[in-house]
Scaffold this active site. Structure first.
Site, PDB file in Angstrom:
ATOM      1  N   LEU A  36       0.783  -1.101  -0.072  1.00 14.91           N
ATOM      2  CA  LEU A  36      -0.123   0.007  -0.026  1.00 14.91           C
ATOM      3  C   LEU A  36       0.799   1.226  -0.143  1.00 14.91           C
ATOM      4  O   LEU A  36       0.284   2.293   0.249  1.00 14.91           O
ATOM      5  CB  LEU A  36      -0.899  -0.073   1.119  1.00 14.91           C
ATOM      6  CG  LEU A  36      -1.932  -1.119   1.297  1.00 14.91           C
ATOM      7  CD1 LEU A  36      -2.942  -1.131   2.364  1.00 14.91           C
ATOM      8  CD2 LEU A  36      -2.918  -1.150   0.137  1.00 14.91           C
ATOM      9  N   CYS A  37       2.023   1.157  -0.381  1.00 15.46           N
ATOM     10  CA  CYS A  37       2.888   2.254  -0.439  1.00 15.46           C
ATOM     11  C   CYS A  37       2.980   2.882  -1.722  1.00 15.46           C
ATOM     12  O   CYS A  37       3.042   2.294  -2.828  1.00 15.46           O
ATOM     13  CB  CYS A  37       4.379   1.784  -0.054  1.00 15.46           C
ATOM     14  SG  CYS A  37       5.175   2.761   1.273  1.00 15.46           S
ATOM     15  N   HIS A  38       2.997   4.307  -1.643  1.00 19.56           N
ATOM     16  CA  HIS A  38       3.001   4.920  -3.042  1.00 19.56           C
ATOM     17  C   HIS A  38       4.378   4.982  -3.595  1.00 19.56           C
ATOM     18  O   HIS A  38       5.123   5.247  -3.017  1.00 19.56           O
ATOM     19  CB  HIS A  38       2.400   6.722  -2.956  1.00 19.56           C
ATOM     20  CG  HIS A  38       1.080   6.720  -2.378  1.00 19.56           C
ATOM     21  ND1 HIS A  38       0.614   6.525  -1.218  1.00 19.56           N
ATOM     22  CD2 HIS A  38      -0.254   6.751  -3.233  1.00 19.56           C
ATOM     23  CE1 HIS A  38      -0.713   6.526  -1.151  1.00 19.56           C
ATOM     24  NE2 HIS A  38      -1.251   6.881  -2.302  1.00 19.56           N
ATOM     25  N   MET A  55       8.500   5.181   5.461  1.00 18.35           N
ATOM     26  CA  MET A  55       8.932   3.780   4.935  1.00 18.35           C
ATOM     27  C   MET A  55       9.847   3.419   4.100  1.00 18.35           C
ATOM     28  O   MET A  55      10.300   2.422   4.297  1.00 18.35           O
ATOM     29  CB  MET A  55       7.260   3.223   4.287  1.00 18.35           C
ATOM     30  CG  MET A  55       6.113   3.513   5.172  1.00 18.35           C
ATOM     31  SD  MET A  55       6.413   3.122   6.946  1.00 18.35           S
ATOM     32  CE  MET A  55       6.799   1.382   6.677  1.00 18.35           C
ATOM     33  N   GLU A  56      10.255   4.314   3.206  1.00 15.88           N
ATOM     34  CA  GLU A  56      11.438   4.228   2.326  1.00 15.88           C
ATOM     35  C   GLU A  56      12.624   4.066   3.109  1.00 15.88           C
ATOM     36  O   GLU A  56      13.757   3.368   3.049  1.00 15.88           O
ATOM     37  CB  GLU A  56      11.501   5.332   1.325  1.00 15.88           C
ATOM     38  CG  GLU A  56      10.598   5.051   0.123  1.00 15.88           C
ATOM     39  CD  GLU A  56       9.180   5.681   0.422  1.00 15.88           C
ATOM     40  OE1 GLU A  56       8.339   5.155  -0.440  1.00 15.88           O
ATOM     41  OE2 GLU A  56       8.805   6.107   1.654  1.00 15.88           O
ATOM     42  N   ASP A  66      22.881 -11.616   6.122  1.00 16.88           N
ATOM     43  CA  ASP A  66      23.090 -12.565   5.079  1.00 16.88           C
ATOM     44  C   ASP A  66      24.715 -12.866   4.635  1.00 16.88           C
ATOM     45  O   ASP A  66      24.973 -14.137   4.829  1.00 16.88           O
ATOM     46  CB  ASP A  66      22.325 -12.264   3.864  1.00 16.88           C
ATOM     47  CG  ASP A  66      22.496 -13.414   2.697  1.00 16.88           C
ATOM     48  OD1 ASP A  66      22.311 -14.585   3.113  1.00 16.88           O
ATOM     49  OD2 ASP A  66      23.071 -13.161   1.926  1.00 16.88           O
TER      50      ASP A  66
END
Length: 290
Positions: free
Chosen positions: A61-63, A97-98, A112
């Protein structure tokens, strides 16, 4: 997805961080850059930047946003590596969010690349958090700290009066007066004279800003200080959504202690104009009251 089409674009930044706890020999591997998969810090930096650019593909739901800048930095301590990210855009919504996604993916990449050299309990990714954000309504508020009197002068044929009055009330303007002068010509001039005599505040005319309208011609003689940037901003905002916004001849400025703004009569045009103007109106009245 949330509709952000009615929000003005602003410069927005976000900073986030995370921490990966590692054993001492893994810290040395990061310092030397020598692992079987290559340099951990260089690889994790690229991974974090790519994650910031593709956050909309990871979070459903991120633009999608055009990023002006994305950066990932690392600081090695005695027991961990601190990850710090910073992302910047000019857009209608923020980049929190980015920045968070960049921190998380950079940490996972380090995990990792180091896991062949440590037992699972020795590697712990934690503390993913937003540290700071700027821009948008948090920096450019759309609500007054204290009420400012306002009047909405709605011309015949205009349909946006209710929407404009509602938006101004929601932004903290009040008490709010509704005026219907009955015409664009002398009736509008008389309505402006009466309202200006009633004390300082915000006066918004609704309607008559098209090529054939008289509103601009009737308002201009009252302006003691023109503020062309207000309507230039409204037209630019509207034109990105509807090409006919270029035809508006609205004006704005100070009339003594009051501010007059002229809005289109149709609801969509008025909504677009107010969306662009409200941060500036709030700032202007904050400056005058301060």
């Amino acid at each position: 997805m949330k509709d952000v089409g009615g929000k003005p674009e602003t410069l927005r930044t976000a900073r986030a961080s995370a921490r990966l706890y590692v054993p001492a020999h893994c810290l040395e591997l990061m310092r030397t850059g020598e692992t079987e998969k290559g340099d951990p810090l260089a690889t994790a930096r690229i991974a974090g930047i790519l994650a910031a650019k593709r956050t909309d593909e990871i979070l459903p739901l991120c633009h999608p946003l055009p990023l002006q800048r994305a950066d990932v930095r690392f600081e090695l301590t005695s027991e961990a590596v601190d990850i710090r990210t910073e992302v910047e855009t000019i857009g209608p919504t923020g980049v929190e969010m980015e920045a968070l996604t960049a921190a998380a993916v950079a940490g996972l990449t380090l995990y990792d690349m180091l896991k062949p050299y440590a037992e699972p309990p020795e590697l712990t990714l934690t503390g993913i958090k937003l540290d700071e954000k700027t821009g948008g309504k948090s920096e450019y508020p759309r609500h007054l700290d204290s009420p400012v009197p306002a009047a909405v002068i709605e011309l015949p044929g205009a349909e946006a009066g209710d929407a404009v009055a509602g938006a101004l009330s929601a932004a903290g303007f009040g008490p709010l007066e509704r005026i219907e002068p009955g015409g664009e010509g002398e009736a509008l001039t008389a309505a402006l004279e009466r309202r200006l005599a009633g004390g300082p505040g915000l006066i918004v005319t609704v309607g008559g800003t098209g090529p054939a309208g008289e509103t601009a011609a009737r308002v201009s003689p009252f302006l003691t200080t023109e503020l062309p940037g207000l309507m230039e901003t409204a037209r630019a905002f509207g034109q990105r959504r509807r090409p006919q916004a270029m035809l508006s001849q609205g004006v704005a400025g100070l009339a003594g202690e009051s501010l007059i703004v002229t809005l289109p009569g149709d609801a969509t045009g008025a909504d677009d104009s107010l969306a662009a103007l409200l941060p500036g109106l709030v700032q202007l009245f904050a400056m005058r009251s301060g």
